[in-house]
Design a protein around this motif. Structure first.
Motif, short mmCIF file in Angstrom:
data_model
loop_
_atom_site.label_atom_id
_atom_site.label_comp_id
_atom_site.label_asym_id
_atom_site.label_seq_id
_atom_site.Cartn_x
_atom_site.Cartn_y
_atom_site.Cartn_z
N LYS A 65 0.65 -1.42 -0.15
CA LYS A 65 0.28 -0.32 0.33
C LYS A 65 0.92 1.14 0.33
O LYS A 65 1.82 1.09 0.49
CB LYS A 65 -1.08 0.09 1.52
CG LYS A 65 -1.59 -1.28 2.04
CD LYS A 65 -2.99 -1.05 2.64
CE LYS A 65 -3.48 -2.51 2.79
NZ LYS A 65 -4.13 -2.04 3.65
N PRO A 66 0.65 2.27 -0.69
CA PRO A 66 1.21 3.46 -0.84
C PRO A 66 1.69 4.05 0.05
O PRO A 66 2.84 4.52 0.76
CB PRO A 66 0.35 4.62 -1.26
CG PRO A 66 -0.47 3.52 -2.54
CD PRO A 66 -0.45 2.02 -1.22
N GLU A 67 0.55 4.38 1.52
CA GLU A 67 1.24 4.48 2.80
C GLU A 67 1.72 3.92 3.54
O GLU A 67 2.17 4.07 4.87
CB GLU A 67 -0.52 4.83 3.73
CG GLU A 67 -1.11 3.26 3.65
CD GLU A 67 -2.08 3.34 2.69
OE1 GLU A 67 -3.21 2.11 3.22
OE2 GLU A 67 -1.75 3.55 1.29
N ALA A 68 1.91 2.14 3.16
CA ALA A 68 2.96 1.11 4.36
C ALA A 68 4.50 1.78 4.69
O ALA A 68 5.08 1.31 5.44
CB ALA A 68 2.87 0.03 3.53
N ARG A 69 4.35 2.87 3.58
CA ARG A 69 6.97 2.51 3.75
C ARG A 69 6.61 4.71 3.18
O ARG A 69 6.72 5.04 2.52
CB ARG A 69 7.12 2.16 2.79
CG ARG A 69 7.12 0.43 2.85
CD ARG A 69 7.67 0.01 3.83
NE ARG A 69 7.59 -0.68 4.36
CZ ARG A 69 7.21 -1.92 4.64
NH1 ARG A 69 5.95 -1.18 5.26
NH2 ARG A 69 7.15 -2.50 5.05
N PRO A 262 17.83 -3.30 11.22
CA PRO A 262 16.61 -3.87 10.38
C PRO A 262 16.56 -2.36 9.84
O PRO A 262 16.54 -0.88 10.07
CB PRO A 262 15.45 -3.81 11.08
CG PRO A 262 16.47 -4.02 12.78
CD PRO A 262 17.14 -3.73 12.73
N VAL A 263 16.28 -1.84 8.64
CA VAL A 263 15.80 -0.86 7.83
C VAL A 263 14.47 -1.02 6.89
O VAL A 263 14.25 -1.90 6.23
CB VAL A 263 17.06 0.13 6.66
CG1 VAL A 263 17.06 -1.03 6.13
CG2 VAL A 263 16.61 1.05 6.33
N LYS A 264 13.82 0.18 6.82
CA LYS A 264 12.54 -0.07 5.65
C LYS A 264 12.87 0.80 4.72
O LYS A 264 13.38 1.75 4.92
CB LYS A 264 11.47 0.31 6.43
CG LYS A 264 10.72 0.05 7.54
CD LYS A 264 10.05 -1.97 7.24
CE LYS A 264 9.73 -2.65 8.33
NZ LYS A 264 8.55 -3.88 7.65
#
Length: 274
Positions: A65-69, A262-264
């Motif tokens: 979803k666009p808002e996920a990241r 960890p990185v997003k």
């Protein structure tokens, strides 16, 4: 050595086949069991049930979803979900790794002249585990200048393997993209691995002909291909590693970055020094 390479290629060929099987009961079972084992975060995905995917590979390269990241306002952002395998500043053109494992940018990108332009630059290596999102996005808005496809081996790129093979990333198959950005030149490298049946970019499609052996240099300087920060630039069909390298200019790595962190996608990698 030959036996090992043959096994790597056969294993990758086999995974390419089974991950594209569209038989409903098989792909649904494959996806559901994989999602359970690796604790996939379905809430971030556009499609959230095995039945909604045509094959395991369709699931593996699933969209979020666009808002996920959300995107950080940092100069350079993480192009992927994963863990920091290594980060720091090049010494001349040498990557100084933990445990005394060193290799050069010349060996990594197969272009000594270009490597010298990144002398003392910054780098961040991000390892994507099987559970991670496997589309790669632009770390900064940039105009594509050229690419280099470098044939190589298919070692696993797990963090444990990387500790034991000093030149791992300079030995595996890889695809180098050079972008011109407001912060100077930026290199984004997709590193192949065992069971990575192909890599893709949005401008070229599949860039890994099955186990090709040709070193390929491509010039895109006249094609006006510009991708915005956060825009999808490519994907891995099965897991691997992405490396971001910047010139030695006014950019510095985020002080919070460290190995195994960890990185997003969208989180800060480098800031501009004021």
């Amino acid at each position: 050595m030959l036996k090992n390479i043959t096994f790597q290629r056969l294993s990758s060929w086999f995974f390419r086949k089974i991950t594209r099987v569209e038989m409903k009961w098989f792909k649904n079972l494959f996806i559901s069991q994989f999602a359970k084992i690796y604790k996939i975060e379905w809430q971030d995905c556009v499609r959230q049930r095995p039945e909604q995917f045509t094959s395991f590979n369709d699931f593996f390269t699933r969209e979020l979803k666009p808002e996920a990241r959300p995107l950080s306002d940092a100069a350079i952002i993480s192009p992927a979900d994963g863990k920091i395998a290594a980060c720091g500043q090049l010494q001349e053109t040498t990557f100084i790794q933990a445990k005394g494992h060193h290799f050069t940018l010349e060996a990594l990108i197969a272009d000594p002249k270009l490597a010298k332009e990144f002398k003392d630059g910054q780098f961040a290596t991000i390892y994507l585990s099987p559970r991670d999102y496997h589309r790669i996005h632009m770390p900064v808005t940039g105009r594509l200048e050229r690419t280099i496809h470098i044939p190589g081996k298919f070692y696993s790129v797990s963090l444990k393997t990387a500790e034991n093979i000093p030149t791992l990333f300079a030995e595996n198959e890889r695809h180098v993209s050079l972008f011109d950005t407001e912060y100077g030149k930026v290199i984004v490298i997709l590193v192949g691995a065992i069971n990575v049946s192909s890599m893709e970019t949005v401008w070229e499609g599949t860039i890994t002909p099955p186990y090709g052996s040709i070193l390929k240099y491509s010039d895109y300087s006249n094609e006006e291909i510009t991708l915005e920060k956060g825009e999808e630039m490519g994907r891995f069909n099965m897991g691997s590693t992405v490396i971001v390298i910047t010139e030695n200019n006014e950019l510095k790595l985020d002080e919070l970055l460290k190995e195994y962190q960890p990185v997003k996608l969208g989180e800060s990698l480098l800031h501009k020094v004021h």
